[in-house]
Design an enzyme around this catalytic site. Structure first.
Site, short mmCIF file in Angstrom:
data_model
loop_
_atom_site.label_atom_id
_atom_site.label_comp_id
_atom_site.label_asym_id
_atom_site.label_seq_id
_atom_site.Cartn_x
_atom_site.Cartn_y
_atom_site.Cartn_z
N TYR A 63 59.47 6.90 21.18
CA TYR A 63 58.77 6.54 19.95
C TYR A 63 57.30 6.19 20.24
O TYR A 63 56.40 6.64 19.54
CB TYR A 63 59.48 5.38 19.24
C1 LIG Z 1 66.74 8.19 22.76
C2 LIG Z 1 67.27 9.61 22.84
C3 LIG Z 1 67.61 10.11 21.45
C4 LIG Z 1 66.16 10.49 23.43
O1 LIG Z 1 66.62 11.83 23.47
P1 LIG Z 1 66.47 12.69 24.81
O2 LIG Z 1 66.80 14.07 24.48
O3 LIG Z 1 67.21 12.02 25.90
O4 LIG Z 1 64.89 12.51 25.08
P2 LIG Z 1 63.85 13.59 25.60
O5 LIG Z 1 64.43 14.33 26.76
O6 LIG Z 1 63.37 14.38 24.45
O7 LIG Z 1 62.70 12.66 26.16
C5 LIG Z 1 61.76 12.11 25.29
C6 LIG Z 1 61.13 10.89 25.91
O8 LIG Z 1 62.09 9.84 25.97
C7 LIG Z 1 61.83 9.05 27.13
N1 LIG Z 1 62.97 9.17 28.02
C8 LIG Z 1 63.95 10.11 28.01
N2 LIG Z 1 64.88 9.83 28.94
C9 LIG Z 1 64.47 8.71 29.56
C10 LIG Z 1 65.00 7.90 30.60
N3 LIG Z 1 66.13 8.21 31.22
N4 LIG Z 1 64.32 6.78 30.94
C11 LIG Z 1 63.17 6.45 30.33
N5 LIG Z 1 62.62 7.18 29.33
C12 LIG Z 1 63.25 8.28 28.97
C13 LIG Z 1 60.58 9.62 27.77
O9 LIG Z 1 59.46 8.98 27.20
C14 LIG Z 1 60.66 11.04 27.32
O10 LIG Z 1 59.42 11.65 27.32
P3 LIG Z 1 58.87 12.37 28.66
O11 LIG Z 1 59.95 13.32 29.07
O12 LIG Z 1 57.63 13.03 28.18
O13 LIG Z 1 58.65 11.27 29.65
C15 LIG Z 1 68.52 9.71 23.76
O14 LIG Z 1 68.19 9.29 25.05
C16 LIG Z 1 69.72 8.93 23.24
O15 LIG Z 1 70.50 9.44 22.45
N6 LIG Z 1 69.86 7.67 23.71
C17 LIG Z 1 70.98 6.83 23.32
C18 LIG Z 1 71.01 6.54 21.84
C19 LIG Z 1 69.74 5.91 21.33
O16 LIG Z 1 69.19 5.00 21.94
N7 LIG Z 1 69.28 6.41 20.19
C20 LIG Z 1 68.09 5.91 19.54
C21 LIG Z 1 68.47 4.77 18.68
S1 LIG Z 1 67.06 4.13 17.81
#
Ligand SMILES: CC(C)(COP(=O)(O)OP(=O)(O)OC[C@H]1O[C@@H](n2cnc3c(N)ncnc32)[C@H](O)[C@@H]1OP(=O)(O)O)[C@@H](O)C(=O)NCCC(=O)NCCS
Length: 188
Positions: A150
């Site tokens: 975000y």
């Molecule tokens: C949050 C979530 C939706 C992100 O989706 P994702 O497909 O994993 O994320 P992306 O691969 O598109 O990565 C986007 C950004 O997220 C952050 N990110 C992703 N994985 C990360 C990790 N393991 N640790 C830290 N930051 C991370 C980074 O900023 C990344 O950007 P970058 O690759 O340019 O550094 C996913 O991790 C998730 O479902 N998490 C658990 C549920 C949750 O928390 N949902 C949100 C509730 S508000």
């Protein structure tokens, strides 16, 4: 997992019909206590009836849902909107964030698919072309993948340590002026 992922916008009716699929993704991603599951399902059903509802899914090659996001136009009378408006009323000027807002209610990606850009694609796509001035959301108030995603998309903290109810964990409420920022190197 060398599979192609496709993204699709779905109608409120399809969203409602697919809620069990979204609950499976939500449960795997968030690991919530069982007692919260029925309530969350009802909230999703209710949200699908909100104005300007928009939902997107990420599908694997077998058409299984590996991620989803949805939001809608925020209005007075909606539970989240009113809770946050009440809390923001005491913060300087912050209430303007909700005046014309796209409320992003859920974003989840299945754990094996996380970290591959799916969450970012869903977030940017759902907010693309929206008519509202801002996007707003809440997320657990801790450093997390979600919080980083975000922030890097332009969201800043409007409230921290916010509790929607007594037993809840602390949340951060975040807001961004639309359009969202796309930090990917290929973005223009
Ligand atoms: C949050 C979530 C939706 C992100 O989706 P994702 O497909 O994993 O994320 P992306 O691969 O598109 O990565 C986007 C950004 O997220 C952050 N990110 C992703 N994985 C990360 C990790 N393991 N640790 C830290 N930051 C991370 C980074 O900023 C990344 O950007 P970058 O690759 O340019 O550094 C996913 O991790 C998730 O479902 N998490 C658990 C549920 C949750 O928390 N949902 C949100 C509730 S508000």
């Amino acid at each position: 997992m060398g599979q192609e992922i496709t993204f699709a916008e779905i109608s409120p009716a399809t969203f409602t019909a697919w809620i069990d699929r979204f609950m499976a993704v939500y449960t795997a991603a968030m690991n919530p206590p069982d007692r919260q599951l029925a309530g969350r399902e009802q909230i999703m059903e209710r949200h699908a009836a909100n104005p300007a509802f928009r939902a997107l899914v990420a599908l694997d090659e077998g058409q299984s849902v590996v991620g989803f996001i949805y939001g809608f136009h925020g209005e007075t009378g909606q539970w989240w909107h009113d809770m946050v408006a009440g809390a923001l009323a005491t913060a300087d000027g912050a209430v303007a964030w909700l005046a014309d807002s796209f409320e992003i209610a859920e974003l989840h990606v299945l754990p094996p698919w996380q970290g591959r850009g799916i969450g970012r694609s869903l977030l940017l796509s759902v907010a693309s072309g929206r008519g509202e001035r801002t996007a707003v959301l809440s997320t657990h108030d801790r450093e997390s993948a979600a919080r980083r995603l975000y922030r890097s998309s332009g969201f800043t903290d409007l409230l921290t340590g916010f509790r929607f109810s007594g037993g809840d964990p602390a949340y951060a409420v975040m807001g961004a002026v639309l359009p969202l920022r796309d930090p990917r190197p290929s973005a223009s």
